[in-house]
Write an enzyme that holds these catalytic residues in place. Structure first.
Site, PDB file in Angstrom:
ATOM      1  N   HIS A 197      -0.515  -3.892  -6.723  1.00 47.81           N
ATOM      2  CA  HIS A 197      -0.389  -2.603  -6.036  1.00 47.81           C
ATOM      3  C   HIS A 197       0.986  -2.375  -5.425  1.00 47.81           C
ATOM      4  O   HIS A 197       1.487  -1.244  -5.427  1.00 47.81           O
ATOM      5  CB  HIS A 197      -1.458  -2.487  -4.940  1.00 47.81           C
ATOM      6  N   ASP A 208      -9.389  -3.573  -1.075  1.00 46.98           N
ATOM      7  CA  ASP A 208      -9.692  -2.403  -1.907  1.00 46.98           C
ATOM      8  C   ASP A 208     -10.466  -2.852  -3.153  1.00 46.98           C
ATOM      9  O   ASP A 208     -10.333  -2.279  -4.237  1.00 46.98           O
ATOM     10  CB  ASP A 208      -8.420  -1.655  -2.298  1.00 46.98           C
TER      11      ASP A 208
END
Length: 382
Positions: free
Chosen positions: A244, A267
């Site tokens: 990410h 997440d």
């Protein structure tokens, strides 16, 4: 019930030291240094850190919180607990109003049972241009009546909501959320710097997965990233999975915010703990390849396959963060954000005995929640 754990390397909020600790009725009652001469349960010199607190998780072990299935949701929580996450928020994604309300009611029951610590709405009040893995057809403007109905369905267990502050009515909804005791987060936003500042002034105190699903930092158009990094009232979520956000950018962000304003999150979606293949995230189809989750349609990153123990390990090994600071970012800072730091988040006298035992490679060897082993550490010889 009383239990003394001996021969530990304890990570406290200020240092790492050799010692022992005693647990009575689920709470830490004594912490000592050196060798305790009496009987106890030896951990063979292993490292002990506070139980991880994940404020942003959608799923794992093949299941997903947005599915709204109680058995599945409990299995997701159990999977992450086995990997050291003793406190977790169940994050929901953008969905139709009735779907969102139904999943909220199911998760509220699990909150009552102590399986999860609360509910996080990531959507539906997000920017279409930065929707990521959310269904753009289901996005909508902030609706205070809908929000109140979700609060009712959550029965006091709604802990956080992510909002794009530039949307019509967003600032009023942020104010209402904060007034109701719900943490307001800024994310999935196309806001300008000024619009982000307005959201913070309205009461937002979290940056949902900073850098992801928002405009990049530019020298003449700083956007939300600069506003969220600079404001001392804001805690930033960072997904430390090597996908990410580049490690160099993670180091830069942590250098600015410090461990007291940084919450590492997963997440995680259904594929966490599973192999490559096809999965669902809410209404969206996701393809996982090489451990990276992306939407089948469009290829946007769709959550992660990360677990909090791996986020902790990567912080120390790959980012060069100290054990004390890594523990703060994975436990104490998110606990403080939720207003739970008087009970969890650090190895301190009076707090719950939520503990993670790590081996020499910083991998999980044991997990204790509220004084009970959910994953007993194996004997250590030599």
């Amino acid at each position: 019930m009383s239990m003394t754990l001996t021969d530990l390397r304890i990570v406290t909020p200020s240092e790492v030291h050799d010692g022992w600790l005693t647990v009575d009725d689920g709470r830490i009652t004594r912490i000592g240094r050196g060798n305790r001469p009496h009987d106890g349960h030896s951990l063979g010199g292993r490292l002990v850190v506070p139980g991880f607190v994940d404020i942003h998780s959608h799923g794992g072990a093949g299941g997903s919180y947005p599915d709204g299935e109680p058995v599945t949701a409990a299995a997701v929580a159990a999977f992450h607990l086995d990997r050291g996450t003793t406190t977790t928020l169940a994050s929901l994604v953008t969905a139709a109003p009735e779907t969102l309300a139904r999943a909220t009611a199911v998760l509220a029951e699990l909150c009552d049972q102590g399986v999860i610590a609360g509910i996080h709405f990531e959507g539906p009040y997000l920017a279409a241009k930065r929707c990521g893995a959310h269904d753009p057809a289901l996005l909508r403007a902030p609706d205070r009546a809908e929000f109140r109905s979700l609060l009712k369905a959550g029965r006091g267990h709604v802990r956080m909501i992510t909002i794009a502050p530039e949307l019509p009515g967003a600032l009023d909804l942020i104010r209402e959320a904060v007034a109701e005791g719900v943490v307001a987060a800024i994310g999935h936003t196309n806001a300008t710097y000024e619009q982000t500042i307005a959201g913070i002034e309205a009461g937002a105190t979290v940056a949902t997965h900073l850098f992801n699903a928002m405009p990049p930092l530019a020298h003449r158009s700083p956007g939300p990233i600069a506003a969220l990094l600079q404001d001392e009232r804001v805690t930033v979520e960072l997904i430390n999975d090597g996908v990410h956000v580049h490690p160099a950018v993670l180091r830069l962000a942590i250098a600015r915010t410090g461990p007291g304003r940084t919450a590492l999150v997963t997440d995680a979606m259904a594929a966490a703990g599973m192999g490559d293949g096809r999965y669902r995230l809410g209404p969206m189809d996701v393809e996982v390849s090489g451990g990276v989750a992306r939407l089948v349609d469009g290829g946007a990153i769709a959550g992660s396959t990360l677990t909090m123990d791996a986020a902790f390990r990567r912080a120390v090994v790959d980012l060069g963060v100290s054990l004390v600071d890594a523990a703060r970012m994975t436990a104490l800072t998110p606990a403080r954000l939720l207003g739970l730091d008087d009970a969890i988040g650090s190895i301190s006298i009076g707090k719950y005995a939520d503990l993670v035992v790590l081996d020499d490679d910083l991998r999980v060897d044991g997990v204790m929640k509220r004084g009970t082993w959910v994953r007993p550490p194996p004997p250590r010889h030599g």
